[in-house]
Scaffold this motif. Structure first.
Motif, PDB file in Angstrom:
ATOM      1  N   GLU A  42       7.014  -0.503 -13.403  1.00 59.27           N
ATOM      2  CA  GLU A  42       6.193  -0.678 -14.603  1.00 59.27           C
ATOM      3  C   GLU A  42       4.729  -0.891 -14.240  1.00 59.27           C
ATOM      4  OE1 GLU A  42       6.713  -3.492 -18.319  1.00 59.27           O
ATOM      5  OE2 GLU A  42       6.454  -4.737 -16.547  1.00 59.27           O
ATOM      6  N   THR A  43       3.858  -0.533 -15.178  1.00 58.02           N
ATOM      7  CA  THR A  43       2.444  -0.898 -15.085  1.00 58.02           C
ATOM      8  C   THR A  43       2.135  -1.903 -16.180  1.00 58.02           C
ATOM      9  OG1 THR A  43       1.794   1.252 -14.189  1.00 58.02           O
ATOM     10  CG2 THR A  43       0.057  -0.082 -15.185  1.00 58.02           C
ATOM     11  N   LEU A  44       1.737  -3.112 -15.773  1.00 55.00           N
ATOM     12  CA  LEU A  44       1.335  -4.164 -16.707  1.00 55.00           C
ATOM     13  C   LEU A  44      -0.181  -4.225 -16.719  1.00 55.00           C
ATOM     14  CD1 LEU A  44       1.942  -6.651 -18.529  1.00 55.00           C
ATOM     15  CD2 LEU A  44       1.904  -8.032 -16.434  1.00 55.00           C
ATOM     16  N   GLY A  45      -0.783  -3.897 -17.849  1.00 52.27           N
ATOM     17  CA  GLY A  45      -2.234  -3.981 -17.977  1.00 52.27           C
ATOM     18  C   GLY A  45      -2.664  -5.376 -18.393  1.00 52.27           C
ATOM     19  N   ILE A  46      -3.781  -5.831 -17.827  1.00 52.55           N
ATOM     20  CA  ILE A  46      -4.397  -7.097 -18.238  1.00 52.55           C
ATOM     21  C   ILE A  46      -5.831  -6.785 -18.639  1.00 52.55           C
ATOM     22  CG2 ILE A  46      -5.023  -9.453 -17.596  1.00 52.55           C
ATOM     23  CD1 ILE A  46      -2.856  -9.455 -15.520  1.00 52.55           C
ATOM     24  N   VAL A  47      -6.173  -7.061 -19.906  1.00 47.93           N
ATOM     25  CA  VAL A  47      -7.481  -6.685 -20.427  1.00 47.93           C
ATOM     26  C   VAL A  47      -8.175  -7.888 -21.055  1.00 47.93           C
ATOM     27  CG1 VAL A  47      -6.724  -4.318 -20.871  1.00 47.93           C
ATOM     28  CG2 VAL A  47      -6.574  -6.007 -22.700  1.00 47.93           C
ATOM     29  N   GLY A  48      -9.479  -7.724 -21.245  1.00 46.46           N
ATOM     30  CA  GLY A  48     -10.282  -8.771 -21.871  1.00 46.46           C
ATOM     31  C   GLY A  48     -11.729  -8.649 -21.423  1.00 46.46           C
ATOM     32  N   GLU A  49     -12.603  -9.367 -22.113  1.00 47.78           N
ATOM     33  CA  GLU A  49     -14.015  -9.349 -21.769  1.00 47.78           C
ATOM     34  C   GLU A  49     -14.265 -10.038 -20.431  1.00 47.78           C
ATOM     35  OE1 GLU A  49     -16.430  -9.883 -25.820  1.00 47.78           O
ATOM     36  OE2 GLU A  49     -14.703 -11.209 -25.717  1.00 47.78           O
ATOM     37  N   SER A  50     -15.448  -9.839 -19.874  1.00 46.08           N
ATOM     38  CA  SER A  50     -15.822 -10.499 -18.626  1.00 46.08           C
ATOM     39  C   SER A  50     -15.720 -12.009 -18.788  1.00 46.08           C
ATOM     40  CB  SER A  50     -17.259 -10.128 -18.236  1.00 46.08           C
ATOM     41  OG  SER A  50     -17.356  -8.750 -17.969  1.00 46.08           O
ATOM     42  N   GLY A  51     -15.128 -12.670 -17.784  1.00 47.77           N
ATOM     43  CA  GLY A  51     -14.992 -14.117 -17.829  1.00 47.77           C
ATOM     44  C   GLY A  51     -13.721 -14.601 -18.492  1.00 47.77           C
ATOM     45  N   CYS A  52     -12.818 -13.665 -18.873  1.00 48.96           N
ATOM     46  CA  CYS A  52     -11.595 -14.086 -19.564  1.00 48.96           C
ATOM     47  C   CYS A  52     -10.535 -14.604 -18.603  1.00 48.96           C
ATOM     48  CB  CYS A  52     -11.027 -12.946 -20.397  1.00 48.96           C
ATOM     49  SG  CYS A  52     -10.281 -11.613 -19.428  1.00 48.96           S
ATOM     50  N   GLY A  53     -10.710 -14.379 -17.296  1.00 47.12           N
ATOM     51  CA  GLY A  53      -9.759 -14.892 -16.310  1.00 47.12           C
ATOM     52  C   GLY A  53      -8.807 -13.853 -15.751  1.00 47.12           C
ATOM     53  N   LEU A 229     -10.666 -16.222 -22.739  1.00 48.75           N
ATOM     54  CA  LEU A 229     -11.000 -17.539 -22.189  1.00 48.75           C
ATOM     55  C   LEU A 229      -9.831 -18.173 -21.430  1.00 48.75           C
ATOM     56  CD1 LEU A 229     -13.320 -19.413 -24.734  1.00 48.75           C
ATOM     57  CD2 LEU A 229     -13.879 -18.532 -22.475  1.00 48.75           C
ATOM     58  N   GLY A 230      -9.226 -17.386 -20.536  1.00 42.19           N
ATOM     59  CA  GLY A 230      -8.203 -17.925 -19.648  1.00 42.19           C
ATOM     60  C   GLY A 230      -6.801 -17.972 -20.196  1.00 42.19           C
ATOM     61  N   GLU A 231      -6.590 -17.460 -21.419  1.00 43.26           N
ATOM     62  CA  GLU A 231      -5.266 -17.511 -22.031  1.00 43.26           C
ATOM     63  C   GLU A 231      -4.848 -16.125 -22.521  1.00 43.26           C
ATOM     64  OE1 GLU A 231      -5.469 -20.368 -25.153  1.00 43.26           O
ATOM     65  OE2 GLU A 231      -5.955 -22.044 -23.826  1.00 43.26           O
ATOM     66  N   VAL A 232      -3.542 -15.851 -22.491  1.00 44.54           N
ATOM     67  CA  VAL A 232      -3.000 -14.624 -23.063  1.00 44.54           C
ATOM     68  C   VAL A 232      -2.854 -14.836 -24.569  1.00 44.54           C
ATOM     69  CG1 VAL A 232      -1.032 -13.055 -23.150  1.00 44.54           C
ATOM     70  CG2 VAL A 232      -1.782 -13.995 -20.948  1.00 44.54           C
ATOM     71  N   VAL A 233      -3.508 -13.965 -25.355  1.00 42.41           N
ATOM     72  CA  VAL A 233      -3.439 -14.097 -26.815  1.00 42.41           C
ATOM     73  C   VAL A 233      -2.509 -13.069 -27.450  1.00 42.41           C
ATOM     74  CG1 VAL A 233      -5.716 -15.165 -26.988  1.00 42.41           C
ATOM     75  CG2 VAL A 233      -5.513 -12.670 -27.171  1.00 42.41           C
ATOM     76  N   GLU A 234      -2.204 -11.993 -26.719  1.00 41.17           N
ATOM     77  CA  GLU A 234      -1.242 -11.014 -27.215  1.00 41.17           C
ATOM     78  C   GLU A 234      -0.654 -10.254 -26.031  1.00 41.17           C
ATOM     79  OE1 GLU A 234      -0.674  -7.686 -30.773  1.00 41.17           O
ATOM     80  OE2 GLU A 234      -2.593  -8.717 -30.526  1.00 41.17           O
ATOM     81  N   LEU A 235       0.647  -9.979 -26.119  1.00 43.29           N
ATOM     82  CA  LEU A 235       1.365  -9.254 -25.069  1.00 43.29           C
ATOM     83  C   LEU A 235       2.368  -8.338 -25.751  1.00 43.29           C
ATOM     84  CD1 LEU A 235       2.149  -8.794 -22.084  1.00 43.29           C
ATOM     85  CD2 LEU A 235       3.612 -10.802 -22.242  1.00 43.29           C
ATOM     86  N   PRO A 281     -14.886 -25.281 -23.642  1.00 42.78           N
ATOM     87  CA  PRO A 281     -14.247 -24.433 -24.655  1.00 42.78           C
ATOM     88  C   PRO A 281     -14.051 -25.175 -25.966  1.00 42.78           C
ATOM     89  CG  PRO A 281     -12.610 -25.247 -23.117  1.00 42.78           C
ATOM     90  CD  PRO A 281     -13.939 -25.700 -22.584  1.00 42.78           C
ATOM     91  N   PRO A 282     -13.963 -24.462 -27.078  1.00 45.51           N
ATOM     92  CA  PRO A 282     -13.729 -25.106 -28.370  1.00 45.51           C
ATOM     93  C   PRO A 282     -12.337 -25.731 -28.438  1.00 45.51           C
ATOM     94  CG  PRO A 282     -14.075 -22.729 -28.615  1.00 45.51           C
ATOM     95  CD  PRO A 282     -14.056 -23.022 -27.174  1.00 45.51           C
TER      96      PRO A 282
END
Length: 318
Positions: A42-53, A229-235, A281-282
């Motif tokens: 499998e290929t698991l992609g990890i995406v997000g803006e710069s600094g997301c971890g 911000l360091g957390e998975v919000v959707e998978l 963080p908030p």
């Protein structure tokens, strides 16, 4: 059922902030409570803006940086407790491809010498070297003559092919690819993505593919984890995620992908405000200051990642 190859449980990485000598210590959570699974083939992609971890997560998977908490389980064993010798054996099975391959290339060494470094490190008998070097350089679309040349003689795309060759020469099971095409021209990007897909089929590889480019991830990934911000919000499965994103942050990211077909184009969602500082963080949902749907609960309670419509989403809307 697909076989789990690599599993991440409650992974955290904290970095200590530099402060005045007598100030109490404080930390920034680069990643906080990340849970992921990679299956065979499998290929698991990890995406997000710069600094997301996402890059920190990738480096923790190989213990290139030490996790602060959590487990990284490879073939049933937690690598966070591995001894030095056990970790070395693990890295024979899990290799990394970096954004800039020149970071791991000595300009004074030939390509053959650079590719032979893993063979030396893992004590592969010298009688096997030539066959491994020749077969591997051909696998990435280069030829045997290139082994005697030096890094400065190659283009960016060719250097990335060499970086991939160095990663696969030990015939690992997993490749962690950290922004492997972001520094390349679009036409060269597609060539490298096609190469990775061909190698996956030929060598039965599994990928953790880290990128900020959702268009590239949509093309290569089977499943995608979206980080903020360091957390998975959707998978979710890649096709489902890009067709019908659920988390407001995912929706904004996907709305920014250019589409050739006018019927596929969606109205661009412009996020308000800036990404909060990871060091401050908030409270509650970290995304709530930028979310148009934020409610009072979002400001005080952190949403857990939960099953929604066959995927995982961390949002109070569901």
């Amino acid at each position: 059922m697909k076989t789990k190859l690599l599993e991440v449980k409650d992974l955290e990485k904290r970095f200590k902030l530099k402060k005045a000598v007598f100030a109490p210590p404080s930390f920034v959570h680069a990643i906080n409570g990340v849970n992921l699974v990679l299956h065979e083939g499998e290929t698991l992609g990890i995406v997000g803006e710069s600094g997301c971890g996402k890059s920190t997560t990738g480096r923790c998977l190989l213990r290139l940086i030490e996790p602060s908490h959590g487990e990284v389980i490879f073939e049933g064993k937690d690598i966070t407790h591995f001894t030095k010798s056990e970790l070395k054996a693990f890295r024979k099975q899990v290799q990394m491809v970096f954004q800039d391959p020149m970071d791991s290339m000595n300009p004074k060494m030939t390509i053959g010498e650079i590719m032979a470094e893993p063979l030396i490190s893992h004590k592969i008998p010298k009688a096997q070297w030539q066959e491994l070097l020749t077969s591997t350089i051909k696998l990435v679309g280069l030829n045997e003559d290139h082994l005697s040349r030096y890094p400065h003689e190659f283009s960016g795309g060719q250097k990335q092919r060499i970086g991939i060759a160095r990663a696969i020469i030990l015939r690992p099971k997993v490749i962690v690819a950290d922004e492997p095409v972001s520094a390349l021209d679009v036409s060269v990007q597609s060539q490298i993505i096609n190469l990775l897909q061909d190698l996956q089929e030929e060598l039965d590889l599994s990928y953790v593919f880290i990128s900020h480019d959702l268009g590239v991830v949509e093309h290569i990934a089977h499943r995608v984890a979206v980080m903020y911000l360091g957390e998975v919000v959707e998978l979710a499965d890649s096709e489902e995620l890009f067709r019908d994103p659920l988390h407001p942050y995912t929706k904004a990211l996907i709305s920014s992908i250019p589409r050739k077909d006018p019927d596929e184009r969606k109205e661009r969602i412009i996020l308000k405000g800036e990404i909060p500082s990871p060091s401050s963080p908030p409270a509650g949902c970290k995304f709530h200051p930028r979310c148009e749907f934020a409610a009072e609960i979002c400001k005080t309670k952190r949403p857990a990642l939960k099953q929604v419509y066959g995927r995982e989403v961390a949002c109070h809307l569901y």
